[in-house]
Design an enzyme around this catalytic site. Sequence first.
Site, PDB file in Angstrom:
ATOM      1  N   SER A 109      37.472  42.791  61.936  1.00 66.27           N
ATOM      2  CA  SER A 109      38.265  44.024  61.881  1.00 66.27           C
ATOM      3  C   SER A 109      38.760  44.390  63.286  1.00 66.27           C
ATOM      4  O   SER A 109      39.484  43.614  63.891  1.00 66.27           O
ATOM      5  CB  SER A 109      37.439  45.139  61.238  1.00 66.27           C
ATOM      6  OG  SER A 109      38.270  46.212  60.875  1.00 66.27           O
ATOM      7  N   ASP A 117      43.036  37.475  35.769  1.00 68.82           N
ATOM      8  CA  ASP A 117      41.785  36.795  36.103  1.00 68.82           C
ATOM      9  C   ASP A 117      41.776  35.351  35.609  1.00 68.82           C
ATOM     10  O   ASP A 117      41.441  34.410  36.333  1.00 68.82           O
ATOM     11  CB  ASP A 117      40.621  37.592  35.492  1.00 68.82           C
ATOM     12  CG  ASP A 117      39.258  37.134  35.977  1.00 68.82           C
ATOM     13  OD1 ASP A 117      39.206  36.122  36.699  1.00 68.82           O
ATOM     14  OD2 ASP A 117      38.265  37.778  35.628  1.00 68.82           O
ATOM     15  N   ASP A 130      40.713  42.394  50.420  1.00 68.04           N
ATOM     16  CA  ASP A 130      40.535  43.378  51.492  1.00 68.04           C
ATOM     17  C   ASP A 130      41.098  44.719  51.032  1.00 68.04           C
ATOM     18  O   ASP A 130      42.211  44.783  50.509  1.00 68.04           O
ATOM     19  CB  ASP A 130      41.260  42.892  52.762  1.00 68.04           C
ATOM     20  CG  ASP A 130      40.819  43.632  54.014  1.00 68.04           C
ATOM     21  OD1 ASP A 130      40.817  44.879  53.998  1.00 68.04           O
ATOM     22  OD2 ASP A 130      40.492  42.971  55.015  1.00 68.04           O
ATOM     23  N   HIS A 161      36.876  43.829  52.764  1.00 68.51           N
ATOM     24  CA  HIS A 161      37.157  43.916  54.198  1.00 68.51           C
ATOM     25  C   HIS A 161      35.906  43.520  54.986  1.00 68.51           C
ATOM     26  O   HIS A 161      34.923  44.256  54.990  1.00 68.51           O
ATOM     27  CB  HIS A 161      37.595  45.323  54.578  1.00 68.51           C
ATOM     28  CG  HIS A 161      37.992  45.446  56.013  1.00 68.51           C
ATOM     29  ND1 HIS A 161      38.989  44.669  56.572  1.00 68.51           N
ATOM     30  CD2 HIS A 161      37.513  46.211  57.022  1.00 68.51           C
ATOM     31  CE1 HIS A 161      39.101  44.975  57.857  1.00 68.51           C
ATOM     32  NE2 HIS A 161      38.224  45.902  58.154  1.00 68.51           N
TER      33      HIS A 161
END
Length: 516
Positions: free
Chosen positions: A183, A250, A410, A446
Site C-alpha cells: 500500500s 463466478d 482490492d 487490499h
Amino acid sequence: MSFPLTSPLFSCISSTFSNVTLFGASIIELGATQLTNVSLAYPYYPTYGGLNFCNVSVTYTHPGQNDTLRVQVWLPSTTYTERMQGIGGGSYGAGLNDVAFGGMALAVSQGYAAVTLDAGLPSQKTVDLQPEDWALLSPGNVDLYALQNLASVSLSDATLLAKDFVESYYGQLPKFSYWNGCSQGGRQGLMLAQQYPDLYDGILAASPAISWNKWAIGDYYPTFVMDQLKQYPYACELEAIRTAAINACDELDGVVDGIITDPEACNFDPSTVVGGPVNCSDAAGPLTISDAAVKVVQAVWGGARDDRNESLWFGLNKDAAITGSSGLAETSCTNGTCSRSPPPLCNTWLQYFLAKDPSVDLSTMTQTYYDDLFRISVQQYTSIYGTDDPDLSAFRDSGGKMITYHGLSDVLIPPMTTQHYYDAATAVDQSVQDYYRLFFSPGLGHCDGGLGGYPAGAFEALQTWVENGTAPDTLLGTSAADSQGNVIERPLCLYPKKQIYKGSGNTSVAENFACE
Ligand SMILES: *[C@@H]1O[C@H](CO)[C@@H](O)[C@H](O)[C@H]1NC(C)=O
Ligand SMILES: *[C@@H]1O[C@H](CO)[C@@H](O)[C@H](O)[C@H]1NC(C)=O
Ligand SMILES: *[C@@H]1O[C@H](CO)[C@@H](O)[C@H](O)[C@H]1NC(C)=O
Ligand SMILES: *[C@@H]1O[C@H](CO)[C@@H](O)[C@H](O)[C@H]1NC(C)=O
Ligand SMILES: *[C@@H]1O[C@H](CO)[C@@H](O)[C@H](O)[C@H]1NC(C)=O
Ligand SMILES: *[C@@H]1O[C@H](CO)[C@@H](O)[C@H](O)[C@H]1NC(C)=O
Ligand SMILES: *[C@@H]1O[C@H](CO)[C@@H](O)[C@H](O)[C@H]1NC(C)=O
Ligand SMILES: *[C@@H]1O[C@H](CO)[C@@H](O)[C@H](O)[C@H]1NC(C)=O
Ligand SMILES: *[C@@H]1O[C@H](CO)[C@@H](O)[C@H](O)[C@H]1NC(C)=O
C-alpha cells in the site's frame, strides 16, 4: 544463500555511530541501546522471542525546513546475515508504527538489519493515520516539504543512515538490501526504484498506492454520485448487487468459489437487478434494489467520469467489497435512514490537499468542482507524489529486482492502477520482466483479506531472484481459512498470464490451475 553469521565489531553505544552524517540533514539526537533476549509482540505478527539487537534511534532535520524526522534501525547482535530490510508504512504513514515494528521484529529474527522511518509526520502510532495534523501550514497552504518528505526524501535519508549504521557496527556495508512494503509501503518501494534506483537490490512493492493523486479522488466518485442523487443506499442493497454480479460471473472461470478470476470477462449489467428483493437488517423490513443503488455501484465499478462522461480513473472489480469501514460506497444508517460516510483517506485528500480547507463542505460539490479538483490533483501532485514514472532503466542498470502483487478484489486501490503502470513500464522497455514482475491475485483484497490467495512467499521469492538469479514465474497464493478451517491454494500468474482451472481435480489445490 546463507551467509556465515557476522558479529558486530563495535559496541552498541551512541559513540559507535556518532561519525555518521547525511548530506542535507543535521542530526539532532542519536541513541543506541542494546536489547538482549527480548520478546516483542506487535499487532498482526506472532511474538518473536530471544531477540538480541542494537536499537539505533536517530532524530534529524533538513535545515531551513523546520522539520523533525525519525529513523529506527535494529541491528542484530548475534544473528546478522549481512542483509538489510527496509519496512514501509501504510495509509498516510511512512512507517515507525506498531505494524512496521512487527515487520522489524520478524526481519531481525531472520537475521536482517531492519530500518523504518516516520518521514517527520507526527502521530505515527496507529495504522489509521490521517494527515490532519501536518498537511496544512494554514488554510490554503499545503506543507509541501512534509508531503515531499513522505513521498520521497525520507526514503533515501533512512536508507543511507541505516547503511552507515550497519557499516559502523559491523565494519562493512550490507551485502544485500531489500525493501518490503504494501500500500503506502508499496508506493514507497516504487518511489525508491524510480528516484533512488541504486539503494536497494530487491523491492517488494505490494498493492502499491501509486497514482495516489488519481485514485484518491477517483475513489471519492461514488460518494460524489450519492451526493448528486441525494440518496445513500443501504449497505445490504449495494452488497446484494455485488452478490448478483458474483453469481453471474463466478462460474465463467469454471470454479464456483465466490471469486471472479477474470474481471474482464464479467459483463454483468447491474441495471438488470433493479427492483429485485433484498433482505436487509439495516432497514425496517425487506426492500427492493433501487435505481440509485445501481447508479452508485456503477460508479464504483466504472470509475470516475467528468462532465463530458469521459473516464478519469479506474474503478474496482465486481467482486470487491464496496461497503464496510474502507468501502468506497459506505453509508451510515441509523433507524432506517442512511447518510454519507466518505472513505476517510479520500475525504482527507480532497479536503486537505485539493480544497486545502478542512471546513469545506464537499457534500454540495458540483460536477464542475469535482472535475476542477481532479485537474488540480493531477497538476499539483503528479511529480511530487504520483510515483508513476514508467522508466525503470536506472533501476535495471543498477541490477535491481522488483516484485509487485496486487489483489484483483482490492477494495481501495483499483488493480487497474497497477496494470496501467506496468503496461506503461512495458511500453518503455519490452524486457521489463527481466527485473520487474507483476502478479495479480484473484479474490485477494487490499494487501490481504478477501477469498483469494495471499502470497506469503513473495519476499522469499524476491530474495531468491536477487541472490540466486532465479526469477519467479508464479507465486503461491494461500487463502485465509474459511469457517470450516479450509484453505485454497492457487498459483498467482506472471502478468499478463491469467490463472485458469485445468478443468478437473480438487479446486483447493494449486496444481489443478495453470497460467495462460
Ligand atoms: C570518527 O572519526 C574520527 C576522525 O576521523 C576517528 O578518529 C574516529 O575513529 C571515528 N570514530 C568511529 C567510531 O568511527
Ligand atoms: C531468554 O529468555 C527466556 C524467557 O524469558 C528464558 O527462558 C531464557 O533462559 C533466556 N535465555 C537466555 C540465553 O538468557
Ligand atoms: C528503540 O529506541 C527508541 C528511542 O529510544 C524507543 O522509543 C523504542 O521503544 C526502542 N525500541 C525498542 C524495541 O526497545
Ligand atoms: C517550526 O515548527 C515549530 C513546531 O513544529 C513551530 O512552533 C515554529 O513556529 C516553526 N518555526 C518556523 C520558523 O516556522
Ligand atoms: C430473505 O430471507 C428469507 C428468510 O430467511 C429467505 O427465505 C429469502 O430467500 C431471502 N431473500 C433473499 C432475496 O435473499
Ligand atoms: C457514460 O459512459 C458510460 C460508459 O461508456 C456509459 O455506460 C453511460 O451510459 C454513460 N452515461 C451517460 C449519462 O451517457
Ligand atoms: C432511533 O429510534 C429509537 C426508537 O424510536 C430512538 O429512541 C432513538 O433515539 C433513535 N436514534 C436516533 C439516532 O435517531
Ligand atoms: C541458491 O543457489 C545455491 C547455490 O546454487 C543453492 O544451494 C540454493 O539452494 C539456492 N537457493 C534457493 C532458495 O534457490
Ligand atoms: C481438497 O484439498 C484440500 C486441501 O488439500 C483438502 O482439505 C480437501 O479434503 C480436498 N477435497 C477433496 C474433495 O478431496
